[in-house]
Write a protein that holds these residues in place. Structure first.
Motif, PDB file in Angstrom:
ATOM      1  N   TYR A  11       4.522   7.550   6.080  1.00  0.00           N
ATOM      2  CA  TYR A  11       4.110   7.837   4.701  1.00  0.00           C
ATOM      3  C   TYR A  11       3.524   9.247   4.589  1.00  0.00           C
ATOM      4  O   TYR A  11       3.888  10.015   3.682  1.00  0.00           O
ATOM      5  CB  TYR A  11       3.091   6.770   4.300  1.00  0.00           C
ATOM      6  N   PHE A  12       2.626   9.604   5.497  1.00  0.00           N
ATOM      7  CA  PHE A  12       2.008  10.929   5.411  1.00  0.00           C
ATOM      8  C   PHE A  12       2.989  12.036   5.824  1.00  0.00           C
ATOM      9  O   PHE A  12       2.874  13.158   5.348  1.00  0.00           O
ATOM     10  CB  PHE A  12       0.708  10.964   6.218  1.00  0.00           C
ATOM     11  N   ASN A  13       3.933  11.691   6.695  1.00  0.00           N
ATOM     12  CA  ASN A  13       5.026  12.624   6.979  1.00  0.00           C
ATOM     13  C   ASN A  13       5.823  12.926   5.724  1.00  0.00           C
ATOM     14  O   ASN A  13       6.109  14.085   5.415  1.00  0.00           O
ATOM     15  CB  ASN A  13       5.969  12.028   8.026  1.00  0.00           C
ATOM     16  N   GLU A  14       6.203  11.858   5.007  1.00  0.00           N
ATOM     17  CA  GLU A  14       6.973  12.015   3.769  1.00  0.00           C
ATOM     18  C   GLU A  14       6.227  12.896   2.770  1.00  0.00           C
ATOM     19  O   GLU A  14       6.826  13.664   2.041  1.00  0.00           O
ATOM     20  CB  GLU A  14       7.218  10.642   3.119  1.00  0.00           C
ATOM     21  N   ARG A  15       4.903  12.714   2.744  1.00  0.00           N
ATOM     22  CA  ARG A  15       4.098  13.483   1.793  1.00  0.00           C
ATOM     23  C   ARG A  15       3.792  14.896   2.314  1.00  0.00           C
ATOM     24  O   ARG A  15       3.151  15.684   1.617  1.00  0.00           O
ATOM     25  CB  ARG A  15       2.793  12.743   1.476  1.00  0.00           C
ATOM     26  N   ALA A  69      -3.397   2.700  -4.420  1.00  0.00           N
ATOM     27  CA  ALA A  69      -3.963   3.808  -5.195  1.00  0.00           C
ATOM     28  C   ALA A  69      -4.778   4.734  -4.294  1.00  0.00           C
ATOM     29  O   ALA A  69      -4.720   5.963  -4.415  1.00  0.00           O
ATOM     30  CB  ALA A  69      -4.832   3.250  -6.322  1.00  0.00           C
ATOM     31  N   ALA A  70      -5.529   4.141  -3.378  1.00  0.00           N
ATOM     32  CA  ALA A  70      -6.381   4.957  -2.501  1.00  0.00           C
ATOM     33  C   ALA A  70      -5.541   5.827  -1.572  1.00  0.00           C
ATOM     34  O   ALA A  70      -5.877   6.992  -1.321  1.00  0.00           O
ATOM     35  CB  ALA A  70      -7.303   4.044  -1.691  1.00  0.00           C
ATOM     36  N   LEU A  71      -4.445   5.277  -1.054  1.00  0.00           N
ATOM     37  CA  LEU A  71      -3.576   6.059  -0.166  1.00  0.00           C
ATOM     38  C   LEU A  71      -2.929   7.209  -0.938  1.00  0.00           C
ATOM     39  O   LEU A  71      -2.789   8.316  -0.423  1.00  0.00           O
ATOM     40  CB  LEU A  71      -2.491   5.178   0.460  1.00  0.00           C
ATOM     41  N   ALA A  72      -2.544   6.908  -2.186  1.00  0.00           N
ATOM     42  CA  ALA A  72      -1.898   7.946  -2.993  1.00  0.00           C
ATOM     43  C   ALA A  72      -2.848   9.117  -3.245  1.00  0.00           C
ATOM     44  O   ALA A  72      -2.418  10.271  -3.334  1.00  0.00           O
ATOM     45  CB  ALA A  72      -1.438   7.345  -4.325  1.00  0.00           C
ATOM     46  N   ASP A  73      -4.156   8.821  -3.314  1.00  0.00           N
ATOM     47  CA  ASP A  73      -5.158   9.864  -3.554  1.00  0.00           C
ATOM     48  C   ASP A  73      -5.635  10.536  -2.269  1.00  0.00           C
ATOM     49  O   ASP A  73      -6.413  11.473  -2.314  1.00  0.00           O
ATOM     50  CB  ASP A  73      -6.404   9.258  -4.247  1.00  0.00           C
ATOM     51  N   PRO A 118       0.813  -1.236   0.000  1.00  0.00           N
ATOM     52  CA  PRO A 118       0.000   0.000   0.000  1.00  0.00           C
ATOM     53  C   PRO A 118       0.837   1.274   0.000  1.00  0.00           C
ATOM     54  O   PRO A 118       0.373   2.324  -0.444  1.00  0.00           O
ATOM     55  CB  PRO A 118      -0.805  -0.113   1.297  1.00  0.00           C
ATOM     56  N   PHE A 119       2.069   1.186   0.485  1.00  0.00           N
ATOM     57  CA  PHE A 119       2.914   2.383   0.583  1.00  0.00           C
ATOM     58  C   PHE A 119       3.871   2.492  -0.604  1.00  0.00           C
ATOM     59  O   PHE A 119       4.798   3.308  -0.593  1.00  0.00           O
ATOM     60  CB  PHE A 119       3.685   2.371   1.905  1.00  0.00           C
ATOM     61  N   GLY A 120       3.662   1.665  -1.604  1.00  0.00           N
ATOM     62  CA  GLY A 120       4.482   1.709  -2.806  1.00  0.00           C
ATOM     63  C   GLY A 120       5.887   1.179  -2.579  1.00  0.00           C
ATOM     64  O   GLY A 120       6.790   1.416  -3.394  1.00  0.00           O
ATOM     65  N   LEU A 121       6.090   0.443  -1.487  1.00  0.00           N
ATOM     66  CA  LEU A 121       7.436  -0.042  -1.154  1.00  0.00           C
ATOM     67  C   LEU A 121       7.686  -1.468  -1.654  1.00  0.00           C
ATOM     68  O   LEU A 121       8.790  -1.996  -1.514  1.00  0.00           O
ATOM     69  CB  LEU A 121       7.643   0.013   0.364  1.00  0.00           C
ATOM     70  N   ALA A 122       6.644  -2.109  -2.189  1.00  0.00           N
ATOM     71  CA  ALA A 122       6.806  -3.436  -2.797  1.00  0.00           C
ATOM     72  C   ALA A 122       5.755  -3.552  -3.873  1.00  0.00           C
ATOM     73  O   ALA A 122       4.703  -2.909  -3.797  1.00  0.00           O
ATOM     74  CB  ALA A 122       6.608  -4.541  -1.754  1.00  0.00           C
ATOM     75  N   ASP A 149     -12.763   8.320   6.939  1.00  0.00           N
ATOM     76  CA  ASP A 149     -12.764   8.655   5.524  1.00  0.00           C
ATOM     77  C   ASP A 149     -12.164   7.495   4.726  1.00  0.00           C
ATOM     78  O   ASP A 149     -12.491   7.275   3.571  1.00  0.00           O
ATOM     79  CB  ASP A 149     -11.964   9.943   5.284  1.00  0.00           C
ATOM     80  N   LEU A 150     -11.239   6.782   5.379  1.00  0.00           N
ATOM     81  CA  LEU A 150     -10.628   5.607   4.766  1.00  0.00           C
ATOM     82  C   LEU A 150     -10.452   4.562   5.872  1.00  0.00           C
ATOM     83  O   LEU A 150      -9.863   4.868   6.912  1.00  0.00           O
ATOM     84  CB  LEU A 150      -9.267   5.993   4.167  1.00  0.00           C
ATOM     85  N   ALA A 151     -10.988   3.373   5.647  1.00  0.00           N
ATOM     86  CA  ALA A 151     -10.854   2.316   6.651  1.00  0.00           C
ATOM     87  C   ALA A 151     -10.007   1.183   6.103  1.00  0.00           C
ATOM     88  O   ALA A 151     -10.166   0.775   4.950  1.00  0.00           O
ATOM     89  CB  ALA A 151     -12.225   1.781   7.057  1.00  0.00           C
TER      90      ALA A 151
END
Lengths: 105, 431
Positions: free
Chosen positions: B181-185, B146-150, B56-60, B255-257
């Motif tokens: 992840y959200f820190n990085e973003r 994809a959902a996390l990226a959006d 989910p975090f694009g790391l794999a 908002d996201l579960a």
């Protein structure tokens, strides 16, 4: 461990209030414990669950989890929470005089 | 019952971690004319499951973590790709879908755990894979990426419906990685992360639970305990967020579960008279790994009901004991009570660090070092543990599945290096 007097008999309880020895339990004690837990009257459905938990415990060595209770006791998980609002597995196990169902790892 | 000069038939159900390493270990022990080994699986995709957390975090990515099952098996192990209909214990026969029958002298159940999505009301209803996700399978983990990226901000709710689940620390790791992840973003301040668990703490074992609760707090993740999910409402009436409704009436908005669903054993176990329990797991002796169904039926890994974590490390440590006991069984010797419940898990905590925990049936995860007094730090964040976690995928494909021992890491839990609470008391007294 501590002791308490229930239905006129001295019983051994662990630190969380569960029976140390499930064979000390009687139905009168269940009525007393339920009252103390806020259940004024044990209905037929309550007794179905209590008896099912004791049967499972003596057969399998541990009481069932809520999910297994919901699948096998004939009472749905939703109804189990209505019957034992403080969490069916723990509350019903205590009233049924059996140890706390073993948590999963 | 064991006749000499006869080729024994060993049938292994499941070509995942447990099935593969068992087949390869047995194959190396026996000559080909002594035993015939068959592995059955419904598909040919072996997923390196520990990496699902990273997807989910694009790391794999899918192509890095999936390999053909048959390629992981020794060339002299037969691979049958077919779904299983049932096991007929009375006839010592596995019946495959389509009717093919596989008779066995020894059966190994290694079909793991499956996600029981239907058991939670509303989970796969409106909002599923739009606002409600799971990362516990590859399709879900990929959709979640994809959902996390959006996701630009709001309430992220991570929920475990009930135990047992595979890798019980993974949902916590998900929270830690989401924080990173959200820190990085650069939008961490716009995201509220909540972890809702049916347990009365962050984890099942007291010392680790306390340490992990502290970490959640440090990373600004709200912890909601004793939350028993009754219903998932993935879409509110106005079409914005959703909510989880607990059996006790509590509601958690999101908002996201990210929901970790209930787990069961494989469905065919339920169709096999006498093999499984109420959740389709196989009642199994926790030290010998012999099933309670029949003496010639064994089980390994997530498929069993033993009181150990459902985790690859457990399966790996069980493998050596299981194979030894199958060999003993076929030789007519008594089984060895060799498995001690040993489990060993890296817990990714984000920002290039990880914790390590090591425990068994009797000893909870404790601080100290692994595998001995000098080694990787236990229950403490470090970069070394993170590197260990990353490196492990190589070890998995090249050593663990091949059924080779990993140098320095034994089946039984090492006592040396662990700081027991009594040790600490002792230190306090002497210092």
């Amino acid at each position: 461990m501590s002791t308490a007097t229930m239905a006129g008999v001295e019983v051994r309880l662990n630190e969380e209030g569960f029976f140390e020895d499930p064979t000390q339990w009687t139905e009168d004690m269940a009525v007393e414990m339920a009252k103390a837990d806020g259940i004024d009257t044990l209905t037929d459905q309550h007794w179905t669950v209590i008896k099912f938990m004791r049967k499972e415990f003596f057969e399998k060595g541990t009481g069932p989890t809520v999910r297994v209770l919901g699948k096998t006791s004939g009472v749905s998980v939703k109804d189990l929470y209505a019957l034992f609002p403080k969490g069916p597995a723990k509350m019903a196990a205590r009233i049924a005089g059996i140890p706390k169902p073993k948590g999963c790892i | 019952m064991v006749v000499k000069n006869q080729t024994h038939k060993i049938v292994i159900l499941g070509g995942g971690t447990g099935g593969t390493l068992t087949a390869n270990r047995l194959r190396r022990h026996y000559r080909n004319h002594d035993v015939h080994i068959t592995v059955v699986d419904q598909d040919d995709h072996h997923v390196y499951q520990p990496a699902l957390l990273f997807v989910p975090f694009g790391l794999a990515h899918e192509q890095e973590i999936v390999r053909p099952r048959h390629r992981q098996l020794h060339k002299d192990v037969e691979f049958v790709q077919q779904a299983i209909d049932r096991v007929d214990l009375d006839r010592d026969t596995v019946v495959l879908e389509g009717g093919r029958e596989l008779p066995y002298d020894v059966l190994v159940v290694a079909t793991g755990a499956t996600l029981a999505l239907d058991e939670t009301e509303g989970l796969t209803g409106p909002g599923w894979n739009e606002r409600v996700f799971t990362f516990y399978d590859l399709a879900g983990a990929t959709a979640l990426e994809a959902a996390l990226a959006d996701f630009d901000g709001g309430k992220l709710l991570v929920n475990v419906v009930d135990l047992p689940i595979k890798c019980p620390v993974a949902p916590l790791e998900f929270c830690f990685l989401a924080d990173w992840y959200f820190n990085e973003r650069g939008i961490r301040d716009k995201v509220q992360i909540t972890y809702a668990t049916p347990l009365d703490g962050a984890f099942t074992k007291p010392v680790a639970s306390e340490r992990l609760s502290t970490l959640l707090a440090e990373k600004g993740v709200e912890l909601v305990t004793e939350f028993n999910t009754g219903e998932v409402m993935g879409e509110s009436e106005d079409g914005t967020g959703g909510k989880l409704v607990g059996y006790d009436g509590r509601e958690l908005d999101f908002d996201l579960a990210v929901v970790v669903p209930l787990h069961s054993g494989a469905a065919y176990v339920g169709r096999s008279e006498g093999l499984g329990d109420d959740l389709n797991f196989v009642p199994t002796d926790q030290h010998t790994l012999q099933s309670k169904a029949r003496p010639n039926v064994f089980a390994i890994g997530d498929a069993t009901n033993v009181p150990a974590s459902k985790a690859g490390s457990v399966t790996h440590f069980e493998g050596e004991v299981l194979v030894d006991n199958i060999i003993r069984f076929l030789a007519g010797e008594p089984l060895a009570e060799g498995y001690d419940g040993h489990a060993n898990c890296f817990i990714e905590t984000g920002f290039g660090k990880a914790l390590l925990i090591d425990f068994n049936y009797d000893t909870e995860p404790l601080p100290g070092h692994f595998p001995a007094a000098v080694g990787m730090p236990l229950l403490k964040e470090s970069r070394l543990n993170h590197l260990g976690k990353l490196m492990f995928q190589w070890v998995y494909w090249h050593a663990l599945l091949q059924g080779r021992d990993i140098p320095g890491i034994g089946t039984t839990m090492p006592e040396n290096g662990k700081d027991h609470p009594t040790d600490r008391t002792h230190e306090e007294i002497t210092v």
